[in-house]
Enzyme design. Sequence first.
Site, PDB file in Angstrom:
ATOM      1  N   HIS A   1      -5.479  -3.700  -2.186  1.00 15.58           N
ATOM      2  CA  HIS A   1      -5.270  -2.689  -3.235  1.00 15.58           C
ATOM      3  C   HIS A   1      -5.293  -3.285  -4.636  1.00 15.58           C
ATOM      4  O   HIS A   1      -5.095  -2.552  -5.615  1.00 15.58           O
ATOM      5  CB  HIS A   1      -3.958  -1.938  -2.995  1.00 15.58           C
TER       6      HIS A   1
ATOM      7  N   SER B   1       0.795  -1.223   0.000  1.00 19.22           N
ATOM      8  CA  SER B   1       0.000   0.000   0.000  1.00 19.22           C
ATOM      9  C   SER B   1       0.828   1.274   0.000  1.00 19.22           C
ATOM     10  O   SER B   1       0.338   2.319  -0.427  1.00 19.22           O
ATOM     11  CB  SER B   1      -0.949   0.006   1.199  1.00 19.22           C
TER      12      SER B   1
ATOM     13  N   LYS C   1     -12.133   0.139  -1.027  1.00 19.72           N
ATOM     14  CA  LYS C   1     -11.253   0.971  -1.857  1.00 19.72           C
ATOM     15  C   LYS C   1     -11.856   1.050  -3.257  1.00 19.72           C
ATOM     16  O   LYS C   1     -12.792   1.809  -3.465  1.00 19.72           O
ATOM     17  CB  LYS C   1      -9.839   0.399  -1.799  1.00 19.72           C
TER      18      LYS C   1
HETATM   19  C1  LIG Z   1      -2.823  -3.702   2.251  1.00 15.64           C
HETATM   20  C2  LIG Z   1      -4.061  -3.397   3.002  1.00 15.64           C
HETATM   21  N1  LIG Z   1      -4.738  -4.407   3.577  1.00 15.64           N
HETATM   22  C3  LIG Z   1      -5.872  -4.183   4.271  1.00 15.64           C
HETATM   23  C4  LIG Z   1      -6.362  -2.914   4.436  1.00 15.64           C
HETATM   24  C5  LIG Z   1      -7.605  -2.695   5.240  1.00 15.64           C
HETATM   25  O1  LIG Z   1      -8.692  -2.526   4.402  1.00 15.64           O
HETATM   26  P1  LIG Z   1      -9.976  -1.704   4.924  1.00 15.64           P
HETATM   27  O2  LIG Z   1      -9.707  -0.267   4.667  1.00 15.64           O
HETATM   28  O3  LIG Z   1     -11.089  -2.281   4.114  1.00 15.64           O
HETATM   29  O4  LIG Z   1     -10.103  -1.994   6.371  1.00 15.64           O
HETATM   30  C6  LIG Z   1      -5.704  -1.835   3.868  1.00 15.64           C
HETATM   31  C7  LIG Z   1      -6.262  -0.455   4.026  1.00 15.64           C
HETATM   32  O5  LIG Z   1      -5.656   0.462   4.443  1.00 15.64           O
HETATM   33  C8  LIG Z   1      -4.521  -2.071   3.141  1.00 15.64           C
HETATM   34  O6  LIG Z   1      -3.843  -1.060   2.592  1.00 15.64           O
END
Ligand SMILES: Cc1ncc(COP(=O)(O)O)c(C=O)c1O
Length: 393
Positions: free
Chosen positions: A210, A182, A241
């Site tokens: 992502h 991310s 997202k």
């Molecule tokens: C790599 C990754 N996994 C999981 C999440 C968590 O997702 P959510 O925003 O749906 O809780 C994020 C979000 O920031 C992320 O970047």
Amino acid sequence: MRSNPLAFLDTELDSLRTQGLHRSLRILDDRQQATTRFDHKSVVNLSSNNYLGLTTHPLLIERAIAAVKEYGVGSGSVRTIAGTMAIHMELEKRLAAFKHTEAVVVFQSGFAANAGTVSAILTKEDAIISDALNHASIIDGARLSKATIKVFPHKDVDACRTILEELPAAQRKLLITDGVFSMDGDLGALPALCDLAEEFGCIMMVDDAHASGVFGKNGRGTVDHFNMHGRVDIQVGTLSKAMGALGGYVAGSAALIDFLYHRARPFLFSTSHPPSVAATCIAAVDVLEKEPEIIERLWDNTRFFKKGLEALGFDTGLSESPITPVIAGEGSRAMKLSDRLFEEGVFAQGIAFPTVARDKARVRTIVTATHTKDELQFALDKFKLVGVELGLI
Ligand SMILES: Cc1ncc(COP(=O)(O)O)c(C=O)c1O
């Protein structure tokens, strides 16, 4: 008089201020879209994860409103008591068909999906082998499980192999990577890790937060992108997202999903989504299936913007996705870059330690399918202006 037991927090906050790392939240006072208003200022928005612009897609809005009118605003319970509505089951069915897996369970967020799954699957007798840059929700899930945590340097498959060779053969092991990282926007070493998982008998898990809606046919994720179907036991996706709404899900075998229905703590102990969220997410799957040209627009914009930043001479790391970091070095420099861009009408969030390494602070840019080329060129012009000003290019 009682002394303030939280006084140490003021010291911590002062320290953040001294380092130039204290942030106040930017307030969005319009829709989440390509050009919008934060803190009452109109800016080109390069900070959202709204990859496909679905937060404001007419079909998603229409379905959300229809669901509120039909079912009300809340589910009223956790899934395992009275909070499983037919529309929750419909969403899980749609996602399973979309992902080509036997079943899916939806969680309140991607965070809950990762943390809830890792902590449910593993016990203190087991081991988790995790890429150093995996998401915080994976790390928290691993800590909750009390399993032995082994971390390999980012994408270092040889180091991962060494760890696996040193662990007892009979120990249960979960090998896990993000699909797209991310903060750097690069892809996990999924094909090579799948080979290792098979060689060492590991459970293979990928966090495709992502990649959902971004990589693979119709946005099915990195398992589809790398053609790893059948080789990844646990796929996590997010609905928060590119899908435009809120939630996370786990796709896998029917037994895995049934087990998580019984053991994943966010599923058991936290109220399920409002029906409008489920309806919105079903509409998002419809859009991915029927309007794949939106994903192509995202990639077209991605190529345009990356090329522009590279031509200006910025350090954009190793990104392979619509997430493009502009690396500035020290935290205070990245924050200055972000602040100056904002003054010039571009919102690109500064990110510093502990989210990224101390000397790799950056602003992170994310383009969406709905940015126009004019908006992206405007942003590139401002990056040039401020980059020269700060000596970054
Ligand atoms: C790599 C990754 N996994 C999981 C999440 C968590 O997702 P959510 O925003 O749906 O809780 C994020 C979000 O920031 C992320 O970047």
